[in-house]
Scaffold this active site. Structure first.
Site, mmCIF file in Angstrom:
data_model
loop_
_atom_site.group_PDB
_atom_site.id
_atom_site.type_symbol
_atom_site.label_atom_id
_atom_site.label_comp_id
_atom_site.label_asym_id
_atom_site.label_seq_id
_atom_site.Cartn_x
_atom_site.Cartn_y
_atom_site.Cartn_z
ATOM 1 N N PRO A 22 0.782 -1.199 3.614
ATOM 2 C CG PRO A 22 -0.914 -2.736 3.135
ATOM 3 C CD PRO A 22 -0.467 -1.752 4.173
ATOM 4 C CG MET A 23 2.137 2.179 0.618
ATOM 5 S SD MET A 23 2.983 3.725 1.040
ATOM 6 C CE MET A 23 4.182 3.137 2.259
ATOM 7 C CB CYS A 105 -6.353 -2.221 -3.644
ATOM 8 S SG CYS A 105 -5.451 -1.705 -5.129
ATOM 9 N N GLY A 218 -4.426 9.969 4.947
ATOM 10 C CA GLY A 218 -4.201 11.389 5.146
ATOM 11 C C GLY A 218 -3.332 11.764 6.326
#
Length: 338
Positions: A22-23, A105, A218
């Protein structure tokens, strides 16, 4: 010989092998349709939506999706068990396949609202939130978390956090294998500066082999992702899936044995969706912004981005602009090959 029909549990486990994070501001419904074409079996996640917004906001805008997006999870933000349970019920009613609680977040806005990464400090509260959602819905409730916050480098604290949520009913953990620094680092720096510790995710799986564990953080290449899969249940791509989306397609092919499709063919598969959205009045720019990285690192990739970036915002922009971008990209690639 009759092959066994995969069960819902089989399909769920398979979809955990590859997922897209989710971005915020990125993984909207148009982005997810594109990612679904790239990776037919991957699990897709919405942007984080606060439970209050789900309950009181414009649900079609916040929760609407295309049927092709399944399996699809809604990521919720919040720390009130009752509100999260109500939002989870709404998500289930809307047909989502999973509800995921954001405990990772690190933004200031999220901290001010007492949710996101700061919840890593409150494992009992997180467990109460998970338990309330589990009691409210039949779909899986899962947690996306960090390893800890600030200078908390205790694996035992991390394991306790996971154990409490698991005991409350969390069906799976997505581990962004870094700490979150709540002061002094921006959200972008929080994705890059704190060191990666994949060994903690591996240790967690060894200590709790019954828990599905998905690794995030990463991971940018097919090789890096595949190296993690023998020990873990899945990998989650973040920014790499957005900036270089063909990697998502390559990884799906590596995992499933499906043949690789050319970038141009994948883009053309978007045409029916794009034209249907344009007919509904959507501006082309809202879709093409998610397509800009498709030719990343390829001859003509910069020209492809330039044509779409400069033209998609213009009134009346339509599929012909994408054809123009493809033509220029193809011509540059041919010159390089010659």
């Amino acid at each position: 010989m009759t092959l066994p029909v995969p069960t819902a549990a089989d399909r769920y486990a398979a979809s955990l092998r590859l997922s897209v994070a989710p971005m915020m501001d990125w993984t909207d419904r148009h982005c997810r349709v594109f990612h679904r074409l790239l990776a037919p079996g991957a699990r897709l996640y919405t942007e984080m939506v606060h439970a209050n917004a789900v309950i009181h906001g414009d649900r079609e805008r916040l929760l609407g999706y295309d049927g092709s997006e399944h399996p699809l999870a809604l990521q919720l933000g919040g720390s009130d068990p009752e509100l999260l349970a109500q939002a989870a019920r709404i998500a289930q009613d809307w047909g989502y396949d999973e509800v995921n609680l954001n405990c990772g977040c690190p933004s200031d806005r999220v901290q001010a609202g007492r949710f996101g990464a700061c919840l890593m400090r409150e494992p009992t509260l997180v467990a109460e939130c998970v338990a309330a959602m589990v009691a409210a819905v039949d779909i899986p409730v899962t947690v996306k978390c960090r390893l800890g916050v600030d200078d908390d480098n205790s694996y035992e604290n991390f394991l306790n956090f996971v154990d409490q949520s698991a005991n409350a009913g969390s069906a799976m953990f997505i581990v962004h294998a870094r700490n979150a620094w709540l002061k002094g680092l921006s959200p972008k720096e929080n994705r890059e500066v704190p060191p990666l510790r994949y060994e903690w995710a591996h240790q967690l799986k060894a200590d709790r082999p019954h828990l599905p564990i998905v690794l995030n953080g990463g991971l940018a290449t097919v090789e890096a992702c595949q190296a993690q899969l023998p020990a873990l249940d899945g990998v989650m791509l973040g920014r790499a899936a957005y900036h270089d989306p063909y990697v998502l397609h390559q990884l799906e092919a590596a995992q499933t044995g499906a043949p690789l499709q050319p970038r141009e063919a994948l883009l053309r598969a978007m045409r029916p969706y794009i034209e249907a959205q344009l007919e509904r009045g959507l501006a082309l720019k809202h879709i093409t912004r998610h397509l800009l990285g498709l030719f990343h690192g390829q001859p003509g990739g910069r020209a492809f981005r330039q044509v779409l970036s400069e033209g998609a915002h213009r009134p009346g922009a339509d599929w012909s602009l994408i054809e123009q971008a493809l033509e220029i990209t193809r011509a540059q690639a041919e010159r390089v090959a010659a």
